[in-house]
Scaffold this active site. Structure first.
Site, PDB file in Angstrom:
ATOM      1  N   CYS A 331       0.831  -1.201   0.000  1.00 30.23           N
ATOM      2  CA  CYS A 331       0.000   0.000   0.000  1.00 30.23           C
ATOM      3  C   CYS A 331       0.872   1.261   0.000  1.00 30.23           C
ATOM      4  CB  CYS A 331      -0.996  -0.028   1.149  1.00 30.23           C
ATOM      5  SG  CYS A 331      -2.398   1.095   0.909  1.00 30.23           S
ATOM      6  N   HIS A 432      -3.727  -5.468   1.244  1.00 32.49           N
ATOM      7  CA  HIS A 432      -3.491  -5.760   2.653  1.00 32.49           C
ATOM      8  C   HIS A 432      -3.934  -7.191   2.939  1.00 32.49           C
ATOM      9  CE1 HIS A 432      -2.529  -1.686   3.907  1.00 32.49           C
ATOM     10  NE2 HIS A 432      -3.582  -1.235   3.261  1.00 32.49           N
TER      11      HIS A 432
END
Length: 498
Positions: A331, A432
């Site tokens: 991310c 994630h």
């Protein structure tokens, strides 16, 4: 019929509120009660994507699992994600409404309070029982005005409160008595009992103190929970920088402990892996040699990248790659790997842009509307199945994306995500939770140089931890007395509990 509500408040942060709520939720669920967790206001950088496409604190998602239900935005209607020492992104019922400093948010609390009460009422119409987690301590007198996180909420819905304190950090009796002393009379009456957490030793030696506490306050000790060694449930925010010893041939993984690190729970499966030695490197520490470096998520990517440079990580990464090491960016960490990060609207700090590490040929522009999704697909390494979630404001573009790291299921076809460098040493992704899938975790660890024996099923480990926690609560808490409280046998503030 409106649900019965019970609130757990703590004498301090990290006293055990999240864990006790999760354990009580599992105990009630075991007994056939239709129960849901709730946290009115949460300040945390570990978050989860709900089934209804919003964002809540990670702890509430775990508590929902304890209840055997899917998480929803109503379980955490106000989420504050700090992006500086004085400001935070404000998320109301799963959606970001903007960045505010403390003064602006104080003025905004009237709107936030309405969202809190609306979400609580909605849960109350669907469940028989709601177990609520407070935030920090109810005795933070500077924050009492317009409080929606602790006693302000409890007073608004007229619910009983259990106060939990951590004996492992010392001063447990001072914490409990001092907290009561700083509450208003109506709030003090609302506290129906104490729970002492993380006790180790002979309970007989503690008994005189418990007797004194009950005589001094007129309130019962509902139980003393033992220190559960090795219990792992995902933290709201605190990073566990220490771990148990690992074998000398374990894969060495290092992670910079970024000032605004987010969703570091991505790395918990590696921390618990018997063949992985994962270490967070703190400010001022010299990064040790490693097989794999992971750049984690960040709530303020440009600021955290500046911190990385000041801490000397850029030459460390260059040397690591020169000698064949592997590098993963997740991310915000993925965005750092690119050539440039642009934030024209100032979504994560002052408006502007800055250079990335230049390791992948892509740039990222931050946009107001977040991508929030639970996803599944396959890691291109070994074609391994993977599931996870996306929470990001960045939109990345560039030639590096022609070599994606993941292919996500996106009817009618597949959607590429992330990038792998041409030499195969660097992998970046927005996904994630990619280490929670055993097949994907094993593939990534083999790519990093580990002869993987067996990767534990992280989701099964979490379920086992919830069962162990509930077993301990069943044994050491007076659940019968708690049930009587919830049935109105012990009224709060002179009225029956709601």
């Amino acid at each position: 019929m409106t649900a019965v509500t019970l609130m757990v408040q703590g004498t301090t942060s990290d006293a055990g509120k999240s864990v006790l709520v999760a354990g009580l939720c599992r105990c009630f669920s075991r007994r056939g009660v239709k129960v849901a967790p709730f946290k009115p206001q949460n300040m945390a950088l570990n978050s989860a994507v709900t089934a209804d496409g919003g964002e809540i604190g990670r702890a509430q998602a775990v508590q929902a699992q304890a209840c055997g239900i899917a998480p929803s935005v109503d379980m955490n209607p106000v989420l504050l994600k700090p992006n500086s020492d004085r400001g935070a992104q404000v998320i109301i019922q799963g959606r970001a409404v903007g960045n505010m400093d403390a003064v602006a948010y104080h003025d905004y609390k009237r709107i936030a309070r309405a969202a809190v009460l609306e979400s609580h009422a909605r849960l109350g119409a669907s469940y028989d029982r709601i177990v609520v987690e407070g935030a920090g301590s109810p005795a933070e007198i500077n924050l009492r005005e317009h409080d929606i996180a602790n006693m302000g909420f409890a007073e608004a819905v007229d619910c009983p409160v259990i106060l939990i304190a951590d004996i492992d950090r010392g001063g447990v009796f001072a914490h409990l008595v001092g907290t009561l002393a700083l509450l208003a009379p109506s709030e003090r009456a609302r506290v129906v009992g104490f729970v002492i957490n993380r006790f180790r030793g002979d309970l007989a030696l503690l008994k005189p103190g418990l007797d004194w506490l009950e005589r001094e306050t007129g309130k019962p000790v509902l139980g003393v929970l033992p220190y559960l060694h090795g219990l792992h449930l995902e933290a709201e925010d605190a990073v566990a920088v220490r771990q148990s010893d690992k074998p000398s041939d374990a894969l060495r993984v290092i992670v910079p402990r970024l000032p605004r690190i987010s969703n570091h729970t991505d790395l918990d499966p590696l921390r618990l892996h018997p063949q992985v030695d994962l270490r967070y490197v703190l400010a001022g520490e010299v990064p040790p040699p490693a097989d794999l470096i992971i750049l984690p998520g960040s709530k303020s990517v440009r600021s955290d990248l500046d911190w990385l440079r000041r801490e000397g990580w850029e030459p460390v990464i260059a040397r690591h790659l020169r000698y064949g090491g592997r590098l993963i960016g997740i991310c915000g960490g993925f965005q750092m790997l690119g050539t440039r990060i642009l934030d024209p609207l100032g979504l994560e700090g002052d408006p502007g842009d800055g250079p990335g590490l230049g390791l992948l040929d892509l740039e990222t522009r931050l946009a107001p509307e977040k991508t929030l999704a639970n996803v599944s697909g396959r890691l291109r390494l070994e074609d391994a199945a993977v599931t996870g979630y996306e929470i990001h404001a960045g939109r990345s573009s560039g030639p590096a994306l022609d070599h994606p790291a993941v292919l996500l299921n996106d009817a009618p076809g597949e959607r590429p995500d992330g990038a792998v460098s041409e030499d195969g040493q660097i992998l970046g992704t927005y996904l994630h939770g990619l280490f929670e899938s055993p097949a994907a975790a094993s593939a990534l660890l083999r790519w990093a140089g580990l002869a993987v024996h067996e990767t534990p099923d992280y989701r099964a480990l979490r379920e086992s931890a919830l069962e162990r926690l509930a077993d301990s609560i069943e044994q050491h808490l007076d659940l019968g007395q708690i049930e009587r409280i919830l049935c109105g046998a012990m009224p709060s503030s002179g009225t029956e509990a709601s």
